[in-house]
Write an enzyme that holds these catalytic residues in place. Structure first.
Site, PDB file in Angstrom:
ATOM      1  N   LYS A   1      -7.362   2.223  -0.585  1.00  0.00           N
ATOM      2  CA  LYS A   1      -7.172   2.081  -2.033  1.00  0.00           C
ATOM      3  C   LYS A   1      -8.245   1.154  -2.620  1.00  0.00           C
ATOM      4  CE  LYS A   1      -2.139   2.828  -1.731  1.00  0.00           C
ATOM      5  NZ  LYS A   1      -0.817   2.186  -1.946  1.00  0.00           N
TER       6      LYS A   1
ATOM      7  N   TYR B   1       1.182  11.142  -6.678  1.00  0.00           N
ATOM      8  CA  TYR B   1       2.331  10.239  -6.827  1.00  0.00           C
ATOM      9  C   TYR B   1       3.458  10.875  -7.644  1.00  0.00           C
ATOM     10  CZ  TYR B   1      -0.112   6.257  -4.698  1.00  0.00           C
ATOM     11  OH  TYR B   1      -0.746   5.401  -3.817  1.00  0.00           O
TER      12      TYR B   1
ATOM     13  N   ASN C   1      -1.750  -3.031  -1.774  1.00  0.00           N
ATOM     14  CA  ASN C   1      -1.445  -2.956  -0.341  1.00  0.00           C
ATOM     15  C   ASN C   1      -2.450  -2.147   0.490  1.00  0.00           C
ATOM     16  OD1 ASN C   1      -0.621  -0.469  -1.200  1.00  0.00           O
ATOM     17  ND2 ASN C   1       1.536  -0.724  -0.669  1.00  0.00           N
TER      18      ASN C   1
ATOM     19  N   HIS D   1      -3.080   3.893   1.764  1.00  0.00           N
ATOM     20  CA  HIS D   1      -2.011   4.896   1.670  1.00  0.00           C
ATOM     21  C   HIS D   1      -1.983   5.716   2.950  1.00  0.00           C
ATOM     22  CE1 HIS D   1       0.477   8.227   0.254  1.00  0.00           C
ATOM     23  NE2 HIS D   1      -0.379   9.000   0.898  1.00  0.00           N
TER      24      HIS D   1
ATOM     25  N   GLU E   1      -0.213  16.461   0.676  1.00  0.00           N
ATOM     26  CA  GLU E   1      -1.267  15.558   0.191  1.00  0.00           C
ATOM     27  C   GLU E   1      -2.664  16.031   0.615  1.00  0.00           C
ATOM     28  OE1 GLU E   1       1.510  11.540  -0.123  1.00  0.00           O
ATOM     29  OE2 GLU E   1       0.144  11.714   1.571  1.00  0.00           O
TER      30      GLU E   1
HETATM   31  P1  IDP Z   1       4.134   3.766   0.692  1.00  0.00           P
HETATM   32  O1  IDP Z   1       2.734   3.611   0.133  1.00  0.00           O
HETATM   33  O2  IDP Z   1       4.403   2.751   1.763  1.00  0.00           O
HETATM   34  O3  IDP Z   1       4.439   5.184   1.118  1.00  0.00           O
HETATM   35  P2  IDP Z   1       5.797   4.255  -1.655  1.00  0.00           P
HETATM   36  O4  IDP Z   1       7.209   3.830  -1.826  1.00  0.00           O
HETATM   37  O5  IDP Z   1       5.531   5.721  -1.451  1.00  0.00           O
HETATM   38  O6  IDP Z   1       5.160   3.397  -0.478  1.00  0.00           O
HETATM   39  O7  IDP Z   1       5.013   3.763  -2.953  1.00  0.00           O
HETATM   40  C1  IDP Z   1       3.700   4.226  -3.187  1.00  0.00           C
HETATM   41  C2  IDP Z   1       2.855   3.085  -3.669  1.00  0.00           C
HETATM   42  O8  IDP Z   1       3.312   2.651  -4.947  1.00  0.00           O
HETATM   43  C3  IDP Z   1       2.922   1.827  -2.783  1.00  0.00           C
HETATM   44  O9  IDP Z   1       2.043   1.876  -1.685  1.00  0.00           O
HETATM   45  C4  IDP Z   1       2.504   0.753  -3.772  1.00  0.00           C
HETATM   46  O10 IDP Z   1       1.080   0.767  -3.959  1.00  0.00           O
HETATM   47  C5  IDP Z   1       3.167   1.241  -5.059  1.00  0.00           C
HETATM   48  N1  IDP Z   1       4.492   0.670  -5.237  1.00  0.00           N
HETATM   49  C6  IDP Z   1       5.647   1.052  -4.661  1.00  0.00           C
HETATM   50  N2  IDP Z   1       6.677   0.309  -5.063  1.00  0.00           N
HETATM   51  C7  IDP Z   1       6.166  -0.584  -5.938  1.00  0.00           C
HETATM   52  C8  IDP Z   1       6.732  -1.648  -6.722  1.00  0.00           C
HETATM   53  O11 IDP Z   1       7.932  -1.926  -6.690  1.00  0.00           O
HETATM   54  N3  IDP Z   1       5.853  -2.359  -7.510  1.00  0.00           N
HETATM   55  C9  IDP Z   1       4.519  -2.073  -7.565  1.00  0.00           C
HETATM   56  N4  IDP Z   1       3.954  -1.084  -6.846  1.00  0.00           N
HETATM   57  C10 IDP Z   1       4.762  -0.346  -6.051  1.00  0.00           C
HETATM   58 MG    MG Z   2       4.698   6.924   0.026  1.00  0.00          MG
END
Ligand code: IDP
Ligand code: MG
Length: 149
Positions: free
Chosen positions: A9, A49, A112, A115, A126
């Site tokens: 990212k 997303y 984070n 992805h 995807e």
């Molecule tokens: P993942 O990336 O571990 O699969 P997901 O729940 O699919 O997690 O969420 C996708 C992305 O959305 C996360 O990696 C993060 O960048 C963002 N995200 C998820 N939940 C939150 C939140 O509560 N606050 C801000 N960003 C979030």
């Molecule tokens: Mg995810």
């Protein structure tokens, strides 16, 4: 052989972590079969997303993911979907185990670094969003005879 979609990212790109991410997957024995460096167009962000577009954090997520270029990849290997999720670590880096990518390189859920697809079905979806079939390169890595028994 199983494939997954991985993406460094914008924070990971800006912090110089593309090489670190590639190294971890290469050394594990996984094989890169496609890659592209680009700023994600809005339409593909919405598609990628889709499950999150109605969530309160989506505007922030969209701003973050389009804030700079990303490094998109398809990787291949035995059980790669589950193993890569384990290597990436928990979505919130505060709870990600040390030794995982997020546990070693990130602090906040909204920044984070990487992805990774969360299931084989998601991976196929995807990969199809981001790559044309002809962009996926099939080849044998010379160490495969010492990776697979
Ligand atoms: P993942 O990336 O571990 O699969 P997901 O729940 O699919 O997690 O969420 C996708 C992305 O959305 C996360 O990696 C993060 O960048 C963002 N995200 C998820 N939940 C939150 C939140 O509560 N606050 C801000 N960003 C979030
Ligand atoms: Mg995810």
């Amino acid at each position: 052989m199983e494939r997954t979609f991985l993406m460094v990212k914008p924070d990971g790109v800006q912090r110089g972590l593309i090489g670190e991410v590639i190294t971890r997957f290469e050394r594990r024995g996984f094989k890169m079969v496609a890659s592209r460096f680009e700023r994600l167009p809005d339409a593909r962000v919405m598609e990628h997303y889709a499950e999150h577009v109605q969530k309160p954090f989506f505007p922030g997520l969209k701003a973050y993911i389009t804030s700079g270029p990303c490094f998109l990849m398809v990787w291949e290997g035995k059980d790669i979907v589950k193993i890569s999720r384990d290597m990436i670590g928990a979505t919130n880096p505060a709870g990600a185990a040390p030794g995982t990518i997020r546990g070693d390189y990130a602090l906040e859920i909204g920044m984070n670094v990487i992805h990774g697809s969360d299931s084989v079905e998601t991976a196929n979806r995807e990969i199809a969003i981001h790559f044309k079939p002809e962009e996926l390169v099939s080849y044998t890595r010379i160490d495969e005879q010492y990776l697979y028994e």
